[in-house]
Scaffold this active site. Structure first.
Site, PDB file in Angstrom:
ATOM      1  N   ARG A  48      79.341  27.777  83.220  1.00 52.99           N
ATOM      2  CA  ARG A  48      80.776  28.009  83.088  1.00 52.99           C
ATOM      3  C   ARG A  48      81.138  27.851  81.614  1.00 52.99           C
ATOM      4  NH1 ARG A  48      81.110  23.942  80.590  1.00 52.99           N
ATOM      5  NH2 ARG A  48      83.332  24.289  80.571  1.00 52.99           N
ATOM      6  N   GLY A  49      82.413  28.141  81.290  1.00 52.90           N
ATOM      7  CA  GLY A  49      82.813  28.144  79.880  1.00 52.90           C
ATOM      8  C   GLY A  49      82.756  29.586  79.396  1.00 52.90           C
ATOM      9  N   ARG A  91      84.170  36.075  87.914  1.00 46.82           N
ATOM     10  CA  ARG A  91      85.314  35.216  87.583  1.00 46.82           C
ATOM     11  C   ARG A  91      86.319  36.063  86.792  1.00 46.82           C
ATOM     12  NH1 ARG A  91      84.251  29.308  85.437  1.00 46.82           N
ATOM     13  NH2 ARG A  91      86.330  29.036  86.300  1.00 46.82           N
ATOM     14  N   ASP A 243      89.978  30.565  77.204  1.00 50.51           N
ATOM     15  CA  ASP A 243      89.296  31.568  78.045  1.00 50.51           C
ATOM     16  C   ASP A 243      89.795  32.969  77.762  1.00 50.51           C
ATOM     17  OD1 ASP A 243      89.150  28.881  79.579  1.00 50.51           O
ATOM     18  OD2 ASP A 243      87.527  30.153  80.335  1.00 50.51           O
ATOM     19  N   ASN A 253      93.650  28.454  79.025  1.00 52.68           N
ATOM     20  CA  ASN A 253      92.524  27.508  79.005  1.00 52.68           C
ATOM     21  C   ASN A 253      92.618  26.670  80.276  1.00 52.68           C
ATOM     22  OD1 ASN A 253      90.176  26.394  77.651  1.00 52.68           O
ATOM     23  ND2 ASN A 253      91.400  24.542  77.350  1.00 52.68           N
TER      24      ASN A 253
HETATM   25  O1  MRU Z   1      86.330  26.744  84.610  1.00 56.17           O
HETATM   26  P1  MRU Z   1      85.534  26.603  83.357  1.00 56.17           P
HETATM   27  O2  MRU Z   1      84.758  25.340  83.284  1.00 56.17           O
HETATM   28  O3  MRU Z   1      84.702  27.836  83.086  1.00 56.17           O
HETATM   29  O4  MRU Z   1      86.633  26.549  82.218  1.00 56.17           O
HETATM   30  C1  MRU Z   1      86.223  26.397  80.896  1.00 56.17           C
HETATM   31  C2  MRU Z   1      87.324  26.222  79.936  1.00 56.17           C
HETATM   32  O5  MRU Z   1      88.479  26.267  80.263  1.00 56.17           O
HETATM   33  C3  MRU Z   1      86.913  26.063  78.494  1.00 56.17           C
HETATM   34  O6  MRU Z   1      87.800  25.230  77.827  1.00 56.17           O
HETATM   35  C4  MRU Z   1      86.915  27.440  77.818  1.00 56.17           C
HETATM   36  O7  MRU Z   1      86.163  28.346  78.577  1.00 56.17           O
HETATM   37  C5  MRU Z   1      86.367  27.397  76.448  1.00 56.17           C
HETATM   38  S1  MRU Z   1      84.621  27.117  76.450  1.00 56.17           S
HETATM   39  C6  MRU Z   1      84.060  27.198  74.876  1.00 56.17           C
END
Ligand code: MRU
Length: 350
Positions: A48-49, A91, A243, A253
């Site tokens: 994720r991220g 996603r 994101d 985010n």
């Molecule tokens: O649901 P996730 O864990 O994928 O969400 C991630 C985030 O919101 C992060 O802050 C974002 O993707 C930046 S990662 C460098």
């Protein structure tokens, strides 16, 4: 968790990813051999991220191509495109996913006259390039972030961050955590306040794990403690990832980021977004156009598999929120830190 890390490893014929659902208690790996299992791993939060999702998706397209062993160009192309489609449904919010898929698909289109083997090789080169570029981009973000935060004029800073925007969320080094790593390298970190980040606990489980390994001083706090520490002068700045960033600077985010930005505004604290330009969606004007993922309600009803809310109780689980550009002090990118007016200044960088 320095520049190279275990977030994902390309094995030539499969993609190995550390299972982020199990960290920090166990280090297990998930191996994906095709586009479908890669899309499933993204959807299930094995990886994720935003930037990491983009890199994994690029390898997912490559896996779709590599799985084909016949000699019909039409069959090959339709399998690759099917892979792109399945991955695009994994996603919805992180635009890096679509950015990476577009980049891979465009390459297929440009090289359509080549042999199947050549296209496979071209895709492999591109996926590796996307991965390598991400690490150098994050290093540049770290450097620019350090310069921006140095302007606060304090020798050491206490930074509050949310979710995980570290090496685990990228191909390595991290965006928001890249800024923190860069500050730490210059001995400019007093401490990092790590929001636990319910419901998925990316802060408590992943960010704290990364900071611990790098020996960067930190405290994990629950999501409702930020105002307490801000009101007592124990936070100098907030730095988070993103994101998807709209043309006007509005930034999606992890859920809870919007609240932090409101608090930072109230306490007159700088609030920075750290994100690569691949996170900017130049096709949308403002944050209201960003699709917000609604995840499984069971994530709210449970904590690490333990039920805390009975199944008959209604809950909600929006996974992201949108911070207005008005609450953002600066957006730290690989090409420098962008300040308002974002509309004009982001366009200049892109
Ligand atoms: O649901 P996730 O864990 O994928 O969400 C991630 C985030 O919101 C992060 O802050 C974002 O993707 C930046 S990662 C460098």
């Amino acid at each position: 968790m320095g520049a190279g890390n275990l977030t994902l490893i390309w094995k030539g014929d499969s993609l190995e990813m550390i299972d982020q659902r199990k960290l920090p208690f166990t280090q297990e790996y998930v191996i994906c051999k095709d586009a479908n299992s890669t899309a499933q791993a993204i959807q299930d939060m094995v990886i994720r991220g935003a930037p990491a999702i983009g890199v994994a998706a690029a390898y997912g397209v490559l896996l779709a191509a590599k799985r084909y062993e016949g000699d019909s160009k039409d069959e090959f192309l339709s399998l690759v495109r099917e892979g792109v489609y399945v991955l695009s449904k994994s996603r919805p919010t992180a635009v890096n996913l679509f950015w990476a898929l577009d980049r891979m698909e465009k390459l297929v289109d440009e090289n359509i006259a080549q042999s199947i083997d050549s296209i496979k090789q071209i895709l492999e080169k591109e996926a590796k390039k996307i991965e390598q570029e991400d690490i150098s981009i994050n290093k540049a973000i770290g450097q620019h972030g350090r310069e921006a935060l140095s302007k606060l004029g304090k020798p050491k800073l206490s930074i509050l961050t949310h979710c995980n925007a570290g090496a685990l969320a990228t191909a390595g080094y991290g965006t928001a955590l890249g800024v923190i790593r860069s500050l730490h390298e210059a001995d400019m970190i007093e401490k990092v306040l790590v929001d636990e980040t319910r419901p998925y606990l990316q802060g408590a489980r992943l960010t704290a794990w990364e900071l611990y390994q790098d020996g960067i001083p930190h405290w994990v706090i629950t999501d409702n403690m930020a105002a307490y520490f801000m009101s007592r002068g124990q936070v100098d700045a907030v730095v988070v990832g993103a994101d998807r960033v709209a043309k006007n600077g509005d930034s999606a985010n992890k859920i809870g980021t919007l609240g932090l930005s409101v608090l930072a505004h109230y306490y007159n604290l700088p609030f920075f977004i750290a994100a690569p330009l691949s996170t900017v969606d130049f096709s949308i004007e403002e944050g209201s156009q960003i699709p917000i993922e609604q995840r499984d309600e069971e994530e709210v009803r449970t904590v690490l598999g333990t039920r805390i809310i009975p199944g008959y109780i209604q809950v909600k689980n929006p996974s992201f929120d949108v911070t207005s550009h008005q609450n953002i002090t600066g957006i730290i990118t690989e090409k420098g830190t962008v300040y308002p007016p974002y509309e004009k200044n982001i366009a200049n960088l892109g």
